[in-house]
Write an enzyme that holds these catalytic residues in place. Structure first.
Site, PDB file in Angstrom:
ATOM      1  N   CYS A  37     -27.966   7.863 -50.735  1.00  0.00           N
ATOM      2  CA  CYS A  37     -27.308   7.469 -49.482  1.00  0.00           C
ATOM      3  C   CYS A  37     -28.260   6.819 -48.481  1.00  0.00           C
ATOM      4  O   CYS A  37     -27.816   6.231 -47.495  1.00  0.00           O
ATOM      5  CB  CYS A  37     -26.636   8.678 -48.852  1.00  0.00           C
ATOM      6  SG  CYS A  37     -25.437   9.480 -49.948  1.00  0.00           S
ATOM      7  N   HIS A  79     -25.720   7.437 -41.767  1.00  0.00           N
ATOM      8  CA  HIS A  79     -24.976   7.549 -43.016  1.00  0.00           C
ATOM      9  C   HIS A  79     -23.687   8.325 -42.755  1.00  0.00           C
ATOM     10  O   HIS A  79     -23.703   9.401 -42.143  1.00  0.00           O
ATOM     11  CB  HIS A  79     -25.830   8.265 -44.057  1.00  0.00           C
ATOM     12  CG  HIS A  79     -25.076   8.737 -45.249  1.00  0.00           C
ATOM     13  ND1 HIS A  79     -24.207   7.930 -45.950  1.00  0.00           N
ATOM     14  CD2 HIS A  79     -25.044   9.973 -45.870  1.00  0.00           C
ATOM     15  CE1 HIS A  79     -23.675   8.626 -46.947  1.00  0.00           C
ATOM     16  NE2 HIS A  79     -24.163   9.853 -46.914  1.00  0.00           N
ATOM     17  N   ASN A 131     -17.158   9.038 -47.858  1.00  0.00           N
ATOM     18  CA  ASN A 131     -18.593   8.871 -48.092  1.00  0.00           C
ATOM     19  C   ASN A 131     -18.776   7.912 -49.260  1.00  0.00           C
ATOM     20  O   ASN A 131     -18.544   8.274 -50.410  1.00  0.00           O
ATOM     21  CB  ASN A 131     -19.224  10.229 -48.395  1.00  0.00           C
ATOM     22  CG  ASN A 131     -20.718  10.155 -48.646  1.00  0.00           C
ATOM     23  OD1 ASN A 131     -21.275   9.085 -48.868  1.00  0.00           O
ATOM     24  ND2 ASN A 131     -21.371  11.303 -48.630  1.00  0.00           N
TER      25      ASN A 131
END
Length: 335
Positions: free
Chosen positions: A113, A250, A280
């Site tokens: 990520c 993020h 996500n």
């Protein structure tokens, strides 16, 4: 040192939506619980025959159309991803072929990520050194393909998407103001997908084709460590958080973003995230969030943005930049 700036941006998400009500029919969960715990309302899911390289190409084509850019003269393609179509060849090589870029370097970057911010750092380094002039940086993942849809703790989180930027040499302007990179491999077993090895530091891993995550430990690590990394980044760039126009972390989980904002003293309404409608998307969350801000007319040229990725590794990476995009020639289609 040569200057570098992001001149164009594009994004893409698959058409299929998986809403919270859809997940209610798959696992023991409900809409209220998901929103309370994550802030996510829906996520996009790639088709069975749609892979990370397909999302990357679509994002770059969106960039080309909106900013009237050519990519045939790109001299490096960097794709940040944890879900490549194949172990090898790289997604970047597939993208190079699909976009008919005749002569270019091509490589995938694996930092989960944090990957997009790491890839930006590499692109800036290559351009500022004078070795390269025009680099495609793409953050893309098809997380749905490695998600266990019987595990309600993870399947509510993840979706698929891609964001692409063009980083070009600029002799008159330097967009990149400062960076900060860290890794804590002692937490590698908290989020992983097993491959050739089934142990890390003698800790047995679950041998599965799906992502495995200890959400509680990742939450604790992020809330404990990311504010310090952001403060270190601001110190390096001789800035205060008040001088940041937009914070783009993020988009893992809104319940992680909220305490981070509180600890660094930055308002949530000046924070951009893409998780509400896309979930996500790992390496894609930050470019998607940035592009959503641009599409909505929030982020403008001259704004200072602070990007900060964090995830498996455990890695984290930050970048402060002043945005100076070229003029768009076509309005983007809604995502």
């Amino acid at each position: 040192m040569a200057g570098a700036r992001i001149t164009a941006i594009g994004s893409y998400v698959p058409d299929k939506r998986l809403t919270n009500s859809g997940l209610e029919r798959m696992v023991d969960t409900n809409n209220e619980w998901i929103i309370q715990r994550t802030g996510i309302q829906e996520r996009r899911i790639s088709r069975p025959d749609e892979f990370t390289s397909d999302l990357c190409v679509a994002a770059v084509r969106n960039l080309i159309e909106r900013f009237n850019k050519t990519v045939e003269d790109v001299d490096m393609v960097i794709v940040a991803t944890s879900t490549p179509d194949f172990t090898f060849p790289s997604v970047a090589s597939l993208v190079q072929d699909r976009l008919q870029i005749a002569r270019t370097g091509a490589m995938d970057l694996s930092a989960a990520c944090s990957g997009f911010v790491y890839a930006l750092h590499v692109a800036h380094s290559l351009i500022s050194s004078g070795l390269h002039k025009k680099i495609l940086v793409i953050g893309a993942d098809t997380m749905s393909k490695i998600t266990d849809y019987t595990d309600r703790t993870t399947c509510v989180l993840f979706g698929d998407g891609a964001g692409a930027v063009l980083v070009e040499q600029d002799d008159h302007f330097q967009s990149f103001m400062g960076y900060h990179l860290e890794s804590d491999g002692s937490g590698a077993h908290h989020v992983y997908r097993a491959n050739l090895a089934n142990k890390v530091k003698e800790i047995e891993l679950v041998d599965t084709r799906s992502l495995v995550q200890n959400g509680r430990e990742v939450y604790r690590w992020a809330v404990r460590n990311i504010p310090g990394g952001i403060k270190e980044l601001l110190k390096k760039t001789d800035m205060t958080i008040d001088e940041v126009d937009w914070f783009i972390p993020h988009s893992a989980n809104l319940r992680i973003i909220e305490p981070i904002c509180e600890k660094i003293g930055h308002p949530l309404d000046k924070t951009l995230y893409s998780l509400v409608h896309f979930g996500n998307t790992s390496a894609a969350t930050i470019p998607l969030s940035l592009d959503l801000g641009i599409r909505d007319g929030k982020v403008k040229n001259g704004d200072r943005v602070l990007l900060y990725g964090f995830g498996a590794g455990l890695t984290h990476a930050g970048q402060v930049m002043e945005l100076r995009l070229d003029e768009q020639v076509a309005a983007p289609e809604p995502l």
